[in-house]
Scaffold this motif. Structure first.
Motif, PDB file in Angstrom:
ATOM      1  N   SER A  53      37.450  50.464  51.049  1.00 50.03           N
ATOM      2  CA  SER A  53      36.895  51.142  49.880  1.00 50.03           C
ATOM      3  C   SER A  53      36.838  50.165  48.716  1.00 50.03           C
ATOM      4  N   TYR A  54      35.998  50.473  47.752  1.00 51.54           N
ATOM      5  CA  TYR A  54      35.988  49.679  46.517  1.00 51.54           C
ATOM      6  C   TYR A  54      35.350  50.474  45.383  1.00 51.54           C
ATOM      7  N   GLU A  55      35.738  50.124  44.168  1.00 50.16           N
ATOM      8  CA  GLU A  55      35.110  50.637  42.959  1.00 50.16           C
ATOM      9  C   GLU A  55      34.666  49.431  42.143  1.00 50.16           C
ATOM     10  N   ALA A  56      33.476  49.488  41.588  1.00 47.89           N
ATOM     11  CA  ALA A  56      32.955  48.323  40.871  1.00 47.89           C
ATOM     12  C   ALA A  56      32.037  48.735  39.736  1.00 47.89           C
ATOM     13  N   GLU A  57      32.017  47.886  38.712  1.00 46.69           N
ATOM     14  CA  GLU A  57      30.995  47.964  37.680  1.00 46.69           C
ATOM     15  C   GLU A  57      30.182  46.687  37.796  1.00 46.69           C
ATOM     16  N   ILE A  58      28.888  46.823  37.988  1.00 45.49           N
ATOM     17  CA  ILE A  58      28.054  45.671  38.291  1.00 45.49           C
ATOM     18  C   ILE A  58      26.888  45.557  37.323  1.00 45.49           C
ATOM     19  N   GLU A  59      26.415  44.301  37.158  1.00 45.18           N
ATOM     20  CA  GLU A  59      25.171  44.034  36.457  1.00 45.18           C
ATOM     21  C   GLU A  59      24.182  43.502  37.487  1.00 45.18           C
ATOM     22  N   VAL A  60      22.999  44.072  37.512  1.00 45.97           N
ATOM     23  CA  VAL A  60      22.011  43.745  38.543  1.00 45.97           C
ATOM     24  C   VAL A  60      20.729  43.245  37.903  1.00 45.97           C
ATOM     25  N   GLU A  61      20.221  42.120  38.406  1.00 46.16           N
ATOM     26  CA  GLU A  61      18.899  41.629  38.021  1.00 46.16           C
ATOM     27  C   GLU A  61      18.003  41.702  39.247  1.00 46.16           C
ATOM     28  N   VAL A  62      16.897  42.413  39.134  1.00 45.99           N
ATOM     29  CA  VAL A  62      15.928  42.531  40.218  1.00 45.99           C
ATOM     30  C   VAL A  62      14.678  41.754  39.826  1.00 45.99           C
ATOM     31  N   LYS A 191      14.017  31.703  46.804  1.00 46.71           N
ATOM     32  CA  LYS A 191      13.569  32.369  45.591  1.00 46.71           C
ATOM     33  C   LYS A 191      14.471  33.575  45.353  1.00 46.71           C
ATOM     34  N   MET A 192      15.027  33.664  44.151  1.00 46.78           N
ATOM     35  CA  MET A 192      15.946  34.746  43.842  1.00 46.78           C
ATOM     36  C   MET A 192      15.225  36.089  43.813  1.00 46.78           C
ATOM     37  N   LEU A 193      15.769  37.059  44.545  1.00 47.39           N
ATOM     38  CA  LEU A 193      15.243  38.415  44.537  1.00 47.39           C
ATOM     39  C   LEU A 193      16.155  39.352  43.751  1.00 47.39           C
ATOM     40  N   VAL A 194      17.443  39.263  44.050  1.00 52.04           N
ATOM     41  CA  VAL A 194      18.428  40.116  43.374  1.00 52.04           C
ATOM     42  C   VAL A 194      19.674  39.301  43.065  1.00 52.04           C
ATOM     43  N   TYR A 195      20.213  39.472  41.851  1.00 56.84           N
ATOM     44  CA  TYR A 195      21.445  38.815  41.438  1.00 56.84           C
ATOM     45  C   TYR A 195      22.403  39.899  40.962  1.00 56.84           C
ATOM     46  N   ILE A 196      23.558  39.998  41.614  1.00 57.67           N
ATOM     47  CA  ILE A 196      24.549  41.017  41.271  1.00 57.67           C
ATOM     48  C   ILE A 196      25.810  40.332  40.752  1.00 57.67           C
ATOM     49  N   LEU A 197      26.218  40.699  39.556  1.00 58.42           N
ATOM     50  CA  LEU A 197      27.441  40.173  38.953  1.00 58.42           C
ATOM     51  C   LEU A 197      28.477  41.292  38.928  1.00 58.42           C
ATOM     52  N   TYR A 198      29.656  41.023  39.535  1.00 57.68           N
ATOM     53  CA  TYR A 198      30.727  42.016  39.546  1.00 57.68           C
ATOM     54  C   TYR A 198      31.562  41.854  38.276  1.00 57.68           C
ATOM     55  N   LYS A 199      31.338  42.745  37.320  1.00 58.79           N
ATOM     56  CA  LYS A 199      32.082  42.695  36.067  1.00 58.79           C
ATOM     57  C   LYS A 199      33.521  43.165  36.271  1.00 58.79           C
ATOM     58  N   GLU A 200      33.673  44.232  37.046  1.00 55.15           N
ATOM     59  CA  GLU A 200      34.983  44.752  37.410  1.00 55.15           C
ATOM     60  C   GLU A 200      34.902  45.236  38.852  1.00 55.15           C
ATOM     61  N   ILE A 201      35.942  44.964  39.630  1.00 53.46           N
ATOM     62  CA  ILE A 201      35.954  45.454  41.003  1.00 53.46           C
ATOM     63  C   ILE A 201      37.388  45.591  41.503  1.00 53.46           C
ATOM     64  N   THR A 202      37.637  46.687  42.196  1.00 54.20           N
ATOM     65  CA  THR A 202      38.918  46.931  42.845  1.00 54.20           C
ATOM     66  C   THR A 202      38.657  47.191  44.318  1.00 54.20           C
ATOM     67  N   ILE A 203      39.352  46.436  45.180  1.00 52.45           N
ATOM     68  CA  ILE A 203      39.117  46.503  46.620  1.00 52.45           C
ATOM     69  C   ILE A 203      40.355  46.981  47.360  1.00 52.45           C
ATOM     70  N   ASN A 204      40.125  47.807  48.367  1.00 52.87           N
ATOM     71  CA  ASN A 204      41.179  48.138  49.333  1.00 52.87           C
ATOM     72  C   ASN A 204      40.712  47.658  50.700  1.00 52.87           C
ATOM     73  N   SER A 205      41.617  47.010  51.431  1.00 50.73           N
ATOM     74  CA  SER A 205      41.281  46.448  52.737  1.00 50.73           C
ATOM     75  C   SER A 205      42.378  46.792  53.736  1.00 50.73           C
ATOM     76  N   SER A 206      41.966  46.976  54.982  1.00 51.88           N
ATOM     77  CA  SER A 206      42.949  47.251  56.037  1.00 51.88           C
ATOM     78  C   SER A 206      43.622  45.981  56.522  1.00 51.88           C
ATOM     79  N   ARG A 207      43.158  44.824  56.033  1.00 51.69           N
ATOM     80  CA  ARG A 207      43.718  43.542  56.443  1.00 51.69           C
ATOM     81  C   ARG A 207      44.969  43.223  55.628  1.00 51.69           C
TER      82      ARG A 207
END
Length: 207
Positions: A53-62, A191-207
């Motif tokens: 699972s994860y929660e994130a706030e992202i900035e996206v350039e298309v 050629k860049m199509l999409v650029y996603i910047l993770y401003k804030e992110i919290t991750i949960n992993s089973s690893r």
């Protein structure tokens, strides 16, 4: 009338984003993360691939041939397929929220108190705005790349069997925090199509 305008705006957003949104070297430095001891780039890769699972706030350039659109969004993902995304900016789309549970897609405008449910909707499977989509792509690509520089770099082709139209996805991960910092999507000519910047992110992993 407001509901019709709302649905049209949402469909345009989904289509515009969907169209553009469709390296192995070990280093045995130890990175501490909670109770997990990560010893190599390979371990960090496995940590990301086992995301639950994860929660994130992202900035996206298309990027398109004619213009460049920018969005701010919040994402909440829980395996295997619960995905919630809400637009923060631009103001015209603020409050538009999509919720997909693997079967049904609900589109809401929280500002106008409007909602529409699409049952049996094949939607999120290949929405490349999602970190979970990149992970599935990486797992399927037999030639996926993992590199270690200042950051951990994971790269995969979104269409592994299609060399002509393959889209390259590259995820950058902070070695100290194990958090993704950005995700880029490029065509085969870089050629860049999409650029996603993770401003804030919290991750949960089973690893």
């Amino acid at each position: 009338m407001k509901q019709k305008i709302f649905i049209v705006i949402v469909i345009i957003l989904i289509i515009s984003v969907g169209l553009f949104c469709f390296f192995t070297k070990n280093n045995y430095k130890t990175v501490k993360f909670g109770n997990t001891s990560i010893k190599s780039a390979e371990d960090i890769k496995e940590y990301i691939l086992n995301l639950t699972s994860y929660e994130a706030e992202i900035e996206v350039e298309v990027h398109s041939n004619k213009n460049q659109n920018q969005y701010k969004m919040k994402q909440n993902y829980q395996a295997p397929n619960l995905a919630v995304q809400e637009v923060i900016e631009p103001v015209a789309l603020e409050g538009i929220k999509t919720t997909y549970d693997g079967t049904n897609l609900r589109i809401e405008n929280t500002k106008l108190n409007l909602s529409k449910l699409y049952e049996n909707y094949p939607y999120v499977a290949e929405n490349h705005l999602w970190l979970s989509s990149f992970i599935e792509c990486y797992k399927k690509d037999e030639n996926a790349i993992l590199k270690e520089k200042n950051e951990i770099i994971m790269q995969a082709k979104a269409s592994a069997q299609d060399d002509k139209n393959g889209i390259i996805q590259t995820l950058y991960i902070d070695k100290n925090t194990l958090k993704p910092t950005k995700l880029t999507i490029e065509d085969r000519n870089q050629k860049m199509l999409v650029y996603i910047l993770y401003k804030e992110i919290t991750i949960n992993s089973s690893r």
